[in-house]
Every structure is written in C-alpha cells, then in structure tokens.
Design an enzyme around this catalytic site. Structure first.
Site, PDB file in Angstrom:
ATOM      1  N   GLY A   1      22.208  13.600 -53.747  1.00  0.00           N
ATOM      2  CA  GLY A   1      20.942  13.016 -54.157  1.00  0.00           C
ATOM      3  C   GLY A   1      21.080  12.065 -55.329  1.00  0.00           C
ATOM      4  O   GLY A   1      20.105  11.447 -55.761  1.00  0.00           O
TER       5      GLY A   1
ATOM      6  N   GLY B   1      17.272  22.404 -53.563  1.00  0.00           N
ATOM      7  CA  GLY B   1      16.168  22.230 -54.490  1.00  0.00           C
ATOM      8  C   GLY B   1      15.226  21.137 -54.056  1.00  0.00           C
ATOM      9  O   GLY B   1      14.199  20.898 -54.698  1.00  0.00           O
ATOM     10  N   THR B   2      15.566  20.467 -52.961  1.00  0.00           N
ATOM     11  CA  THR B   2      14.707  19.413 -52.411  1.00  0.00           C
ATOM     12  C   THR B   2      13.439  20.036 -51.845  1.00  0.00           C
ATOM     13  O   THR B   2      13.492  21.024 -51.112  1.00  0.00           O
ATOM     14  CB  THR B   2      15.451  18.660 -51.291  1.00  0.00           C
ATOM     15  OG1 THR B   2      16.691  18.172 -51.809  1.00  0.00           O
ATOM     16  CG2 THR B   2      14.619  17.506 -50.761  1.00  0.00           C
ATOM     17  N   THR B   3      12.295  19.462 -52.190  1.00  0.00           N
ATOM     18  CA  THR B   3      11.040  19.940 -51.616  1.00  0.00           C
ATOM     19  C   THR B   3      10.763  19.213 -50.308  1.00  0.00           C
ATOM     20  O   THR B   3      11.310  18.147 -50.040  1.00  0.00           O
ATOM     21  CB  THR B   3       9.868  19.720 -52.588  1.00  0.00           C
ATOM     22  OG1 THR B   3       9.730  18.318 -52.860  1.00  0.00           O
ATOM     23  CG2 THR B   3      10.106  20.461 -53.891  1.00  0.00           C
TER      24      THR B   3
ATOM     25  N   PRO C   1      11.952  25.646 -53.665  1.00  0.00           N
ATOM     26  CA  PRO C   1      11.146  24.471 -54.002  1.00  0.00           C
ATOM     27  C   PRO C   1      10.903  24.338 -55.493  1.00  0.00           C
ATOM     28  O   PRO C   1      10.577  23.266 -55.971  1.00  0.00           O
ATOM     29  CB  PRO C   1       9.836  24.703 -53.249  1.00  0.00           C
ATOM     30  CG  PRO C   1       9.781  26.168 -52.992  1.00  0.00           C
ATOM     31  CD  PRO C   1      11.206  26.599 -52.838  1.00  0.00           C
TER      32      PRO C   1
ATOM     33  N   MET D   1      12.890  25.796 -59.116  1.00  0.00           N
ATOM     34  CA  MET D   1      13.958  26.616 -59.693  1.00  0.00           C
ATOM     35  C   MET D   1      13.687  26.986 -61.144  1.00  0.00           C
ATOM     36  O   MET D   1      14.572  27.486 -61.834  1.00  0.00           O
ATOM     37  CB  MET D   1      15.295  25.895 -59.553  1.00  0.00           C
ATOM     38  CG  MET D   1      15.805  25.881 -58.126  1.00  0.00           C
ATOM     39  SD  MET D   1      17.461  25.168 -57.948  1.00  0.00           S
ATOM     40  CE  MET D   1      17.081  23.426 -58.084  1.00  0.00           C
TER      41      MET D   1
ATOM     42  N   HIS E   1       2.510  15.100 -60.505  1.00  0.00           N
ATOM     43  CA  HIS E   1       3.930  14.824 -60.690  1.00  0.00           C
ATOM     44  C   HIS E   1       4.112  13.322 -60.895  1.00  0.00           C
ATOM     45  O   HIS E   1       3.200  12.541 -60.637  1.00  0.00           O
ATOM     46  CB  HIS E   1       4.748  15.263 -59.466  1.00  0.00           C
ATOM     47  CG  HIS E   1       4.886  16.748 -59.329  1.00  0.00           C
ATOM     48  ND1 HIS E   1       3.881  17.531 -58.830  1.00  0.00           N
ATOM     49  CD2 HIS E   1       5.912  17.592 -59.638  1.00  0.00           C
ATOM     50  CE1 HIS E   1       4.277  18.799 -58.814  1.00  0.00           C
ATOM     51  NE2 HIS E   1       5.502  18.861 -59.314  1.00  0.00           N
TER      52      HIS E   1
ATOM     53  N   LYS F   1       7.160  10.740 -56.837  1.00  0.00           N
ATOM     54  CA  LYS F   1       7.303  11.916 -55.962  1.00  0.00           C
ATOM     55  C   LYS F   1       6.607  11.630 -54.639  1.00  0.00           C
ATOM     56  O   LYS F   1       5.418  11.327 -54.594  1.00  0.00           O
ATOM     57  CB  LYS F   1       6.720  13.160 -56.622  1.00  0.00           C
ATOM     58  CG  LYS F   1       6.882  14.422 -55.774  1.00  0.00           C
ATOM     59  CD  LYS F   1       6.452  15.669 -56.538  1.00  0.00           C
ATOM     60  CE  LYS F   1       6.459  16.910 -55.650  1.00  0.00           C
ATOM     61  NZ  LYS F   1       7.773  17.194 -55.068  1.00  0.00           N
TER      62      LYS F   1
ATOM     63  N   GLY G   1       5.802  21.327 -53.496  1.00  0.00           N
ATOM     64  CA  GLY G   1       6.295  22.487 -52.762  1.00  0.00           C
ATOM     65  C   GLY G   1       5.988  23.784 -53.494  1.00  0.00           C
ATOM     66  O   GLY G   1       5.790  24.826 -52.865  1.00  0.00           O
ATOM     67  N   THR G   2       5.935  23.723 -54.818  1.00  0.00           N
ATOM     68  CA  THR G   2       5.612  24.920 -55.598  1.00  0.00           C
ATOM     69  C   THR G   2       4.202  25.390 -55.297  1.00  0.00           C
ATOM     70  O   THR G   2       3.974  26.569 -55.012  1.00  0.00           O
ATOM     71  CB  THR G   2       5.752  24.623 -57.098  1.00  0.00           C
ATOM     72  OG1 THR G   2       7.091  24.201 -57.362  1.00  0.00           O
ATOM     73  CG2 THR G   2       5.433  25.850 -57.922  1.00  0.00           C
TER      74      THR G   2
END
Length: 280
Positions: free
Chosen positions: A9, A108-110, A132, A134, A167, A171, A176-177
């Site tokens: 990424g 960690g990618t949403t 989603p 960390m 965000h 984004k 995702g959170t």
C-alpha cells in the site's frame, strides 16, 4: 530473530506510517518491496532509510519473483508476514494472492468483501488478522458491545441508531469501524443500517464538527446515538482519533500475534480479529 514484514500500500499515508513503525521496531525488519497501485508514479521510495521497490499490478514478472521465488527459497527472510494497507478495490485480490502462497498476514484495509476474504483464508494454510480498526482502545469498545450482543440479544429492540463519521477527504469508503458495530446493534434489536450513517468528508464541515485543523488530513471521528421512542432515552458514545499513531501500535501487536500463532502447528487456515489479538 527478526520478523520480516512486507507492507503493501506504499506510498499511501497509513502504509507509510506502518512501515516507519516496523523499521523502528527492533523485533522486525522491513522487506524492501511493496505492492502498490497501477497509477503510482514512483518506482522506489525510502522509509527510514530503507529503499523500497514499488510493484504495480501489471508487473506480473515481479509478482512471480517476489512471491514464488524469493520468499519461498530465501530462508533468511523467514519468519515472514505481510501487512495489507491498500485500497478496497485491491484487497480481495491481494488476499487471494497471499493465501495461495500460505503467507501469514494482517489486513488493515477497510472495505472489500470480508466473507470472501475469510473463505480464501480458511481454504489455505495462512494465518490472518482482519481488522478494520487496529486501535486497541476502540477494539475494547467493540469487545464490550460484542459481549452485550451475545449475552442480551434483542434487549434494546425499542432503540434506533443514527451516527456520523468523519475521515480525511481522501478516504474512499464508509468507515469500516462504524459499520462493524451495526451487526452488534441489530443483534441487540436496534434498527441500524448503513443508511443511518452520515459521512463527513469536506474540511469545512469537519472543522465545524470540532476536528482540529492540523488533523484534517489524518483523523477518524465517530459518533453513535441510540434513541428510544420519542427520545425518551438516549445512549450516546463516540471515539475520536487524531493522527495515525494508535493504529500502528495495534498493527505491531497483530504482527506479533500471527507470528506466535504460526509456531503452533494446528494454527492453519485461521482468521482472527483484533479482539483475539488483545485477549489474554
């Protein structure tokens, strides 16, 4: 012994922060390759003095060398783990690639199709954490709601949900959170769907909501409002993150977690969450 970690990424901002944290961690060594997007102009970047070659999807020969030759034959690059911090449109194909070679990895990618990811992992010999978010404090909040949903299903059926998330403007997908809370709310009987989430991406709106100007380019603000009847009762909570440091701490813990799991011969084709990572 080092854990050799490939961060995919780059040169994205969160991937760059992750790569910096790994390069500084005395238990890890940053692999000098990163999968990147087709539109990225750079061929190489430097992170904490480490030269990293960026590999675009169209460069299939480099894919072959990295995944079929180097990591399979070069014992000095083991143990090996991958951190995926790419984009929603790429993450599913990336997971298929990692799983097909039995690599252990952290996503960690949403976005993306999580059910498909989990199926690909369970069919493989990989160990993975899909997260989603960390940030450990937020994971604790998620764990609390998960416990409530399991122990008290349907108990908040008179409640409905409204929320908003902010965000940085770049984004591309919905948080995702915040989406991860929706099935827990529904298990409790709350009327909650993605249509109940307002998305804020314009800087002037973010400043009006309270986001500090210096963090407009890197923040995650989330507000949850659960209301009963004609607002006879409200349950209100939120979590606001400025910057990215909290994510990299959790990412380091996730890498160490899958390394420990890899030492257990029965741990193959397994998918974990950040709740698993921080559970003792």
């Amino acid at each position: 012994m080092f854990i050799y970690v490939m961060v995919n990424g780059l040169p994205g901002k969160i991937a760059t922060e992750a790569a910096k944290a790994i390069a500084k961690d005395e238990r890890m060594e940053l692999v000098k390759y990163s999968l990147t997007g087709e539109g990225i102009m750079e061929d190489k970047i430097y992170v904490e003095g480490v030269e990293i070659t960026l590999i675009k999807p169209s460069e299939r020969e480099k894919y072959r060398f990295i995944f079929e030759d180097a990591f399979q034959e070069m014992a000095e690059w083991k143990p090996f783990a991958i951190v995926d911090l790419t984009v929603p449109s790429a993450v599913n194909d990336n997971v298929k690639l990692y799983a097909s070679h039995g690599f252990n990895f952290v996503v960690g990618t949403t976005g993306g199709d999580q059910e498909e990811m989990e199926l690909d992992i369970r069919r493989s010999s990989s160990i993975a954490v899909i997260a989603p978010n960390m940030s450990i404090p937020i994971v604790i909040i998620q764990a609390m709601w998960k416990y409530a949903a399991k122990k008290f299903p349907g108990s908040l059926c008179e409640f409905s949900f409204e929320g908003w998330e902010s965000h940085q403007k770049g984004k591309k997908d919905r948080s995702g959170t915040m989406r991860s809370f929706l099935p827990l709310f529904r298990q409790l009987g709350i009327d909650a769907g993605p249509e109940n989430i307002d998305i804020i991406r314009e800087p002037e709106d973010q400043v009006a909501a309270g986001v500090p100007e210096e963090f407009l380019g890197a923040h995650g603000w989330h507000d949850y409002d659960l209301s009963s009847g004609a607002n006879q009762m409200n349950i209100y909570f939120g979590h606001n993150i400025n910057g990215r440091a909290t994510y990299t701490r959790g990412m380091i813990e996730a890498i160490l977690f899958i390394y420990r799991k890899s030492l257990e011969s029965t741990e193959k084709g397994r998918v974990y969450t950040m709740i698993d990572v921080i559970s003792k």
